[in-house]
Design a protein around this motif. Sequence first.
Motif, PDB file in Angstrom:
ATOM      1  N   TYR A  47       0.802  -1.216   0.000  1.00 35.75           N
ATOM      2  CA  TYR A  47       0.000   0.000   0.000  1.00 35.75           C
ATOM      3  C   TYR A  47       0.839   1.272   0.000  1.00 35.75           C
ATOM      4  CZ  TYR A  47      -4.652  -1.823  -0.226  1.00 35.75           C
ATOM      5  OH  TYR A  47      -5.805  -2.395  -0.701  1.00 35.75           O
ATOM      6  N   THR A  48       2.011   1.217   0.633  1.00 43.47           N
ATOM      7  CA  THR A  48       2.852   2.407   0.529  1.00 43.47           C
ATOM      8  C   THR A  48       3.216   2.626  -0.930  1.00 43.47           C
ATOM      9  OG1 THR A  48       3.777   1.749   2.647  1.00 43.47           O
ATOM     10  CG2 THR A  48       4.861   3.564   1.515  1.00 43.47           C
ATOM     11  N   THR A  49       3.536   1.528  -1.597  1.00 46.47           N
ATOM     12  CA  THR A  49       3.881   1.632  -3.003  1.00 46.47           C
ATOM     13  C   THR A  49       2.710   2.169  -3.824  1.00 46.47           C
ATOM     14  OG1 THR A  49       5.296  -0.282  -2.675  1.00 46.47           O
ATOM     15  CG2 THR A  49       4.799   0.312  -4.949  1.00 46.47           C
ATOM     16  N   ALA A  50       1.512   1.793  -3.415  1.00 49.22           N
ATOM     17  CA  ALA A  50       0.338   2.210  -4.175  1.00 49.22           C
ATOM     18  C   ALA A  50      -0.108   3.623  -3.817  1.00 49.22           C
ATOM     19  CB  ALA A  50      -0.810   1.231  -3.927  1.00 49.22           C
ATOM     20  N   VAL A  51      -0.049   3.955  -2.522  1.00 45.87           N
ATOM     21  CA  VAL A  51      -0.632   5.220  -2.069  1.00 45.87           C
ATOM     22  C   VAL A  51       0.333   6.392  -2.206  1.00 45.87           C
ATOM     23  CG1 VAL A  51      -1.550   6.424  -0.052  1.00 45.87           C
ATOM     24  CG2 VAL A  51      -2.247   4.066  -0.515  1.00 45.87           C
ATOM     25  N   ALA A  52       1.613   6.125  -1.857  1.00 41.62           N
ATOM     26  CA  ALA A  52       2.558   7.242  -1.795  1.00 41.62           C
ATOM     27  C   ALA A  52       2.654   8.049  -3.092  1.00 41.62           C
ATOM     28  CB  ALA A  52       3.935   6.748  -1.361  1.00 41.62           C
ATOM     29  N   PRO A  53       2.644   7.411  -4.269  1.00 40.24           N
ATOM     30  CA  PRO A  53       2.707   8.224  -5.487  1.00 40.24           C
ATOM     31  C   PRO A  53       1.537   9.200  -5.583  1.00 40.24           C
ATOM     32  CG  PRO A  53       3.203   5.954  -6.000  1.00 40.24           C
ATOM     33  CD  PRO A  53       2.744   5.976  -4.568  1.00 40.24           C
ATOM     34  N   ASN A  54       0.339   8.794  -5.122  1.00 39.51           N
ATOM     35  CA  ASN A  54      -0.809   9.699  -5.174  1.00 39.51           C
ATOM     36  C   ASN A  54      -0.677  10.829  -4.178  1.00 39.51           C
ATOM     37  OD1 ASN A  54      -1.721   7.752  -6.861  1.00 39.51           O
ATOM     38  ND2 ASN A  54      -3.204   6.879  -5.410  1.00 39.51           N
ATOM     39  N   VAL A  55      -0.217  10.490  -2.988  1.00 39.34           N
ATOM     40  CA  VAL A  55      -0.234  11.457  -1.906  1.00 39.34           C
ATOM     41  C   VAL A  55       1.005  12.347  -1.926  1.00 39.34           C
ATOM     42  CG1 VAL A  55      -0.333  11.739   0.583  1.00 39.34           C
ATOM     43  CG2 VAL A  55      -1.597   9.889  -0.517  1.00 39.34           C
ATOM     44  N   LEU A  56       2.151  11.741  -2.135  1.00 41.02           N
ATOM     45  CA  LEU A  56       3.396  12.499  -2.048  1.00 41.02           C
ATOM     46  C   LEU A  56       3.945  12.856  -3.423  1.00 41.02           C
ATOM     47  CD1 LEU A  56       5.158  10.326   0.684  1.00 41.02           C
ATOM     48  CD2 LEU A  56       3.792  12.395   1.016  1.00 41.02           C
ATOM     49  N   SER A  57       3.248  12.422  -4.444  1.00 36.81           N
ATOM     50  CA  SER A  57       3.728  12.611  -5.813  1.00 36.81           C
ATOM     51  C   SER A  57       5.173  12.158  -5.978  1.00 36.81           C
ATOM     52  CB  SER A  57       3.621  14.077  -6.268  1.00 36.81           C
ATOM     53  OG  SER A  57       2.506  14.670  -5.717  1.00 36.81           O
ATOM     54  N   ILE A  58       5.456  10.983  -5.519  1.00 38.20           N
ATOM     55  CA  ILE A  58       6.789  10.437  -5.772  1.00 38.20           C
ATOM     56  C   ILE A  58       6.635   9.275  -6.731  1.00 38.20           C
ATOM     57  CG2 ILE A  58       7.796  11.157  -3.580  1.00 38.20           C
ATOM     58  CD1 ILE A  58       7.265   8.395  -2.510  1.00 38.20           C
ATOM     59  N   SER A  59       7.756   8.827  -7.259  1.00 38.45           N
ATOM     60  CA  SER A  59       7.669   7.737  -8.229  1.00 38.45           C
ATOM     61  C   SER A  59       7.361   6.439  -7.504  1.00 38.45           C
ATOM     62  CB  SER A  59       8.987   7.608  -8.981  1.00 38.45           C
ATOM     63  OG  SER A  59       9.860   6.766  -8.259  1.00 38.45           O
ATOM     64  N   PRO A  60       6.721   5.517  -8.174  1.00 37.08           N
ATOM     65  CA  PRO A  60       6.347   4.253  -7.531  1.00 37.08           C
ATOM     66  C   PRO A  60       7.566   3.513  -6.961  1.00 37.08           C
ATOM     67  CG  PRO A  60       5.229   4.470  -9.631  1.00 37.08           C
ATOM     68  CD  PRO A  60       6.191   5.612  -9.538  1.00 37.08           C
ATOM     69  N   LEU A 111       8.979  -5.850   0.875  1.00 36.49           N
ATOM     70  CA  LEU A 111       9.499  -5.773  -0.490  1.00 36.49           C
ATOM     71  C   LEU A 111       8.646  -6.640  -1.413  1.00 36.49           C
ATOM     72  CD1 LEU A 111      11.606  -4.907  -2.548  1.00 36.49           C
ATOM     73  CD2 LEU A 111      13.108  -6.719  -1.731  1.00 36.49           C
ATOM     74  N   ALA A 112       8.326  -7.813  -0.929  1.00 36.12           N
ATOM     75  CA  ALA A 112       7.465  -8.684  -1.725  1.00 36.12           C
ATOM     76  C   ALA A 112       6.127  -7.999  -1.979  1.00 36.12           C
ATOM     77  CB  ALA A 112       7.272 -10.019  -1.007  1.00 36.12           C
ATOM     78  N   GLY A 113       5.585  -7.375  -0.940  1.00 42.45           N
ATOM     79  CA  GLY A 113       4.301  -6.691  -1.092  1.00 42.45           C
ATOM     80  C   GLY A 113       4.381  -5.576  -2.125  1.00 42.45           C
ATOM     81  N   GLY A 114       5.445  -4.783  -2.037  1.00 43.31           N
ATOM     82  CA  GLY A 114       5.617  -3.688  -2.980  1.00 43.31           C
ATOM     83  C   GLY A 114       5.726  -4.202  -4.408  1.00 43.31           C
ATOM     84  N   MET A 115       6.474  -5.287  -4.571  1.00 45.90           N
ATOM     85  CA  MET A 115       6.618  -5.831  -5.922  1.00 45.90           C
ATOM     86  C   MET A 115       5.291  -6.347  -6.451  1.00 45.90           C
ATOM     87  SD  MET A 115      10.347  -7.535  -6.353  1.00 45.90           S
ATOM     88  CE  MET A 115      10.029  -8.972  -5.403  1.00 45.90           C
ATOM     89  N   LEU A 116       4.532  -6.977  -5.568  1.00 46.39           N
ATOM     90  CA  LEU A 116       3.236  -7.485  -6.026  1.00 46.39           C
ATOM     91  C   LEU A 116       2.351  -6.333  -6.489  1.00 46.39           C
ATOM     92  CD1 LEU A 116       1.394 -10.080  -6.240  1.00 46.39           C
ATOM     93  CD2 LEU A 116       0.239  -9.122  -4.260  1.00 46.39           C
ATOM     94  N   ALA A 117       2.371  -5.241  -5.712  1.00 49.66           N
ATOM     95  CA  ALA A 117       1.553  -4.094  -6.078  1.00 49.66           C
ATOM     96  C   ALA A 117       1.938  -3.583  -7.472  1.00 49.66           C
ATOM     97  CB  ALA A 117       1.704  -2.986  -5.042  1.00 49.66           C
ATOM     98  N   LEU A 118       3.238  -3.450  -7.685  1.00 50.54           N
ATOM     99  CA  LEU A 118       3.681  -2.918  -8.969  1.00 50.54           C
ATOM    100  C   LEU A 118       3.399  -3.895 -10.101  1.00 50.54           C
ATOM    101  CD1 LEU A 118       7.062  -1.292  -7.927  1.00 50.54           C
ATOM    102  CD2 LEU A 118       4.893  -0.168  -8.451  1.00 50.54           C
TER     103      LEU A 118
END
Lengths: 235, 290, 314, 360, 262
Positions: C71-84, C221-228
């Motif tokens: 979810y950090t990987t998914a949410v942060a780009p929307n909220v903080l405008s950072i790259s995935p 890390l696994a979670g982030g990769m799955l999200a992407l």
Amino acid sequence: MLRIEDLRSGYGRIEALHGITIEVNAGEIVTLVGGNGAGKTTLLKAVSGVQPVSGGRITFEGADITQATPHKRVALGISQSPEGRQIFGPLSVEDNLRLGAYRSSQGSAAVEADLQKIYAMFPILAERRKNPAGGLSGGQQQMLAIGRALMSRPRLLLLDEPSMGLAPILVDQILETIASLRDQGVTVFLVEQNAFAALSIADRGYVIETGEIAKEGTGKDLIADPAVREAYLGV
Amino acid sequence: MAEFLQFAFSGLTVGAVYALVALGFTLIYNASDVVNFAQGEFVMIGGMATVFIAAVGVPLPVAALSAIVVAMIVGLLLHRLAIEPARGADAVTLIIITIGASIFLRSAASFIFDKQFHTLPPFTGDTPILFGGAAILPQSLWVLAGGFVIVILLWAFMSRTILGKAILATAANRLAARLVGINTSYVVGLSFALSAAIGAIAGILVTPITLTRYDVGTLLALKGFAAAMFGGMGSPIGAIVGGLIIGLLEAFGAGYISSEYKDAIAFIVILGVLFFMPTGLFGRKSVERV
Amino acid sequence: MSRLAAHPLFVPLLIAAIVLACGFGLGSNFYLRVATLVWISALAAIGLNLLMGFAGQVSLGHAGFFGIGAYTTAVAPNVLSISPLLALVLGLVLSAAIAFLVGRPILKLKGHYLAVATLGFGILVSMVLTNESGLTGGPDGMTVARPELFGLRIRGVDHWYWISGAVLVLGAWLAGNLVRSPTGRALRALHDSEVAARVVGVDVARYKVVAFVVSAVYTALAGGMLALFNGFITPDVAGFLHSIEFVVMVVLGGLGSIFGSVVGAAILIALPQALSAFQEYEHLALGFVLMAFMIFLRKGIVPSLVALVWRGSK
Amino acid sequence: ADPIKIGSVLAVTGPASFLGDPEEKTLQMYVDQINEAGGVDGRQIELIVYDSGGDPNKARTFATRLIEDDEVSAIIGDSTTGATMAMVPLAQDYEVPMISLAGAVVIIDPVKEYVFKTPHTDRMACEKIFQDMKANGYTKIGMISGTGGFGKSMREQCLDVVGTYDIEVVADETYGPSDADMTPQLTKIKNTDGVQAVINPGFGQGPAIVTRNYRQLGIDVPLYQSHGVASKSFIELAGDAANGVRLPAAALLVADKLPDDDPQKEVVVNYKTTYEEATGEPVSTFGGHAYDALMMLVAAIEKAGSDDPAAIRDALEQTSGFIGTAGEVNMSADDHLGLDVSAFEMLEIQDGDWVIIGEN
Amino acid sequence: MSALSVQDIGITFGGVKAVDSVSFSVEDGQIFSIIGPNGAGKTTLFNLISGVYVPMSGRVTLQGQDVTAAAPNRLAARGLSRTFQNLQIFFRMTVAENVMVGRHLKEERGVFPHLFSLPSVIRQNRHSRKEALRLLERIGLADRADDLAANLPYGELKRLEIARALATEPKVLLLDEPAAGCNARETENIEHMIKEIAETGVTVVLVEHDMRLVMRISDRIHVLDYGRTLTEGNAEEVRTNPEVVKAYLGTHGAEEAARAQD
Ligand SMILES: Nc1ncnc2c1ncn2[C@@H]1O[C@H](COP(=O)(O)OP(=O)(O)OP(=O)(O)O)[C@@H](O)[C@H]1O
Ligand SMILES: Nc1ncnc2c1ncn2[C@@H]1O[C@H](COP(=O)(O)OP(=O)(O)OP(=O)(O)O)[C@@H](O)[C@H]1O
Ligand SMILES: CC(C)C[C@H](N)C(=O)O
Ligand SMILES: [Mg+2]
Ligand SMILES: [Mg+2]
């Protein structure tokens, strides 16, 4: 009473007993001595049925019990005070003792009487009867393990290093008790590192070395044997 | 005040369900150190089997009894076919086996029964009993009474009978248990059967309130497990108290704080309590001498 | 043979070989997709194995970290405008920080009590993800922005297969190193006896936290990769059942066996695919297979088979 | 000729299995029927069903498998919104038409080229309910919704449209997917001043328990449920408490009660009898969603005269005048549902049966 | 300066005063024995000294510094190590690894170097193993170095614990019944080992029921009974103390003790 013939047993691939033959006659004290790792504990566990055997036979009073379940053997009158005490830590001291009589066919009056006998033998256990056994000191736990084994009124008593961790004064007492048990008709098979004392009260003894019987004889003979003295009695 | 009472009734009803599941956990754990994740399936079997046996025209009480027997048979089979063959394995291995069993049983139930929700008629009608302005269903009283009776019986069994002690001894030290002549596989089997019976009774008692379906077991197991640990694993009293408190926390949490986060509230309290009482409310501190 | 197997690079290379073989051998994108999921899950399982198999600390809440990573990987780009990708790194830092904070109090607990506490942690995380629908999209999930690296859009299975495979090999290598190091010995020691570990100088509380943090980072890390990789994520990834799945992977493959975690993940991910031929009987079969494996290979698949082979070769 | 491959991912097991189960049975049943009757354009239909258990991640993997591996021409599913949304990008990327059986409006709004759906949306349910409420003059209502995907989504839709009906939600509570007792939440609603009616978005056992608790607490304002409970089992589960509950639902539920001249009558009666005879279970609208999807798809394939996904998609988009269990469907490029609120019937449960309450 | 001293230390368990205001002081390089009947509080005393239990009263001083209630790992860092009456073996590790854990404090402990297996870590692993093998050689377990500890018989495990404790290079070593489960011959070996250890300047505190061993090697003997000090003295004084004979030795034990001293 107990015949062990060509008994083999081990742990996984490693064989710890390479064909042990031993006989224990009714009313005898038979002592088994041997160094660390010789296989004493393994043998006693096999007799109680908690250690799988890969060959040979165990007969008790003529009946083949090689495949009998441990509880069957307890019911037949074989009971053990195991190495490392193996008490039921969370249970109270008294529950530990009562469970010793789990298979006993005696009525509850007899169990109560036996309980009192054990308490008389080890007063500290009476003092701690309600406390969890896990809190006892090492030696106190050893007393409990011996007491528990006696609670089943065994006809064959297996003792694995009963004196371990006991104060000298109690070691004497234990040995006296063993001798008096014999006088009451209980057969005792004793593994003991305190070999001198153990052989002294024994009718006969065996020496086990790396899973094989190296010597046998009367207690006195073995004490007198120079090799035994050198290797186990340290004199 | 009426509001408070209403929340309390609700909490006690739900809590009693958790408590009954927790009791089942406690029993098997006491015999074998295994946390039986198929415990929830026993609850499901109790409810579902009663529904389906009653559906073929068997009177309800008979159906309920048969369902308990069915659950006990399943419990025994589980022990015989899955737990006993793995004797001597690590506790985690056994736990995974119970997870496998739970998946298996759930799926089997979806074939043998069906995938619909079902209910049972309340034992004594569903006219709410009013008390201080709050309403409680008669069935809730049945659940509470059932929980009470079972915990008393179980407590007496564990602490007053030698067989009960033998169960505890088996978990405490299996080698020693065998050496004193306890037939450990019988004892553990017995605990599975009794535990299944407790689960099934719970299922029958609560189905009129909570409804049942082939897969209700999972969440019940989760909550029951939490309740058992909160109360102190191994303690029947703890299981009951733990279950009731979690139920109350959920109800008051939903009522006074936030219904979305009521489960979270319950778990936060559990975490907080465990922090100060690391073996739960009634769990005995293990004395292990070194 | 056993000398070879004991070499520190044996397991990573074995995994690398499998990744390569599957990468070129599996024809359809679907199979590659399943394999990618296996690599991703295996990474999480290896992380959990460090905690459970080596340090002996059970966690029934690791999906919580998976969820935090995802979810950090998914949410942060929307909220903080950072790259995935940066968001993913942020997810790792966040899970490490959370693991560090909750680790100390939680890991004071033992055995089943620890299990229930971690369970609670996992549930808290998944509740937040489910209920804060403003950020997370709630139970129906949210889409995840596609990452770019050096102007190249990373998407689809052909990219993620290799990325996840490489990360897995790296993860296995690092985990193997850790296990063979003094840290690894300390972890294994405290597993067997905390007192004994303490009296020889092991700071038990610290090492438990170390294991917890490391495993949390693996899982995140696994979670982030799955999200992407998926481009879509739901709170289920943080749920209780997912936590249990990780535990099953670890135990099934073999506690304390890094390669075992890969095998466990492969079985848990691929088996349902294979069993889908059984249609409705899939779960029946899955439950059965799980029980059968654990009964007959009770130390877990890899350690049990290794023992068998070892015995056979003597 | 080669069979035409149709893939399906459904929540056959898991918490939403009461949706997926009848859906799967329906698909199997009708595909067999069509094949026995000679198939479509002389080609047999090959149906491939995977069970997602309602898990979006699995749904996604299975959808890939259908597309990549099984090379299906179209996909039906998933049963739930979450799983559907996880599949949507795939259908779009690979250009394979899919017909979702899930409820949320987000699936088809905004319109996605390859994504269609058959059930009424949650938003429509809200509107239908609010219309009825407004007609009865209710202005302050309580809401209690499930936190599952459907409940949560419908809650949001309702909150979104409620204003246009001059109705105010004065109490807003939720309950978890497996909660067994909702009296605390309902007590709060009960104690909120001025609540004139209560609406309960959600499906599964939750609404049944809500309904019973509702009566238990003696709340006497009307209770509205959603089309998420549109199956006989709701009535069974809620028992007497169900009497008086209102809900919007497809005509299927009241097949027998439809006037003979109702255009849907024949379709729904046929489906109902076929389903009930084949399975021995009472019909639900959920199986009907699958029926509609399959029939529209078959019609589209026939119309397209090919099993080319793109051609099917185009044909699907042109569906018009199709009479299904949900109502008359008229799709267009900017409406991939093709139903309107009027296709919903407002029902009330009376004496354990559905009764149509006319527009008042 | 004494290597170790305790002052008025005590702890109670549910009403049982396991250790009740005990004081003593051990000089550097001494072999100091603690004896007493079962349940006298010897093991508990060790637990108090080594930080396993927190004392309810009193103070512990190690090399002149107050270490009361310090965590065991801190004490280990200050040179205190021990063995256990109830074996605490790392059963899932090999014999050599058990001893290597004892080297923990001598090793570099950063997690990142470990993760990347830097050459320094590899070198260190090798060194630790060498040290472990050396110690195993010394206690006669070298041939079992790569066996799983779980496969060892009881007597050998007792020795393994000693090797592990030695691996920490302690200044003060507490041994709780090292000779339990050993026959006379094996006890002699342990006796030699303890003497050797003491000769290298390590202070040894010994709890043991084997009077031959105790009487032969102790510089001083402290006797506990019911948690309290009964007496303290050299071997001669202790074994002839009638109270000690009555509470602990028994006549036979006293004879044994006397014989040992000859
Ligand atoms: N659990 C086990 N797994 C593998 N091998 C074992 C196990 N227990 C004992 N052994 C091996 O079996 C052999 C006999 O051990 P046993 O414990 O019977 O010896 P013992 O004579 O009782 O020794 P001690 O005097 O130390 O108690 C030893 O070589 C030991 O290494
Ligand atoms: N954790 C505990 N819980 C309850 N009682 C305890 C605990 N620790 C020690 N005791 C009690 O304190 C007393 C002292 O025990 P300790 O183990 O120190 O005796 P010991 O002198 O080592 O005896 P032994 O020679 O038998 O090993 C005993 O009565 C014991 O039961
Ligand atoms: C009632 C149903 C139409 C609900 C829908 N299947 C969903 O989960 O979104
Ligand atoms: Mg032995
Ligand atoms: Mg002691």
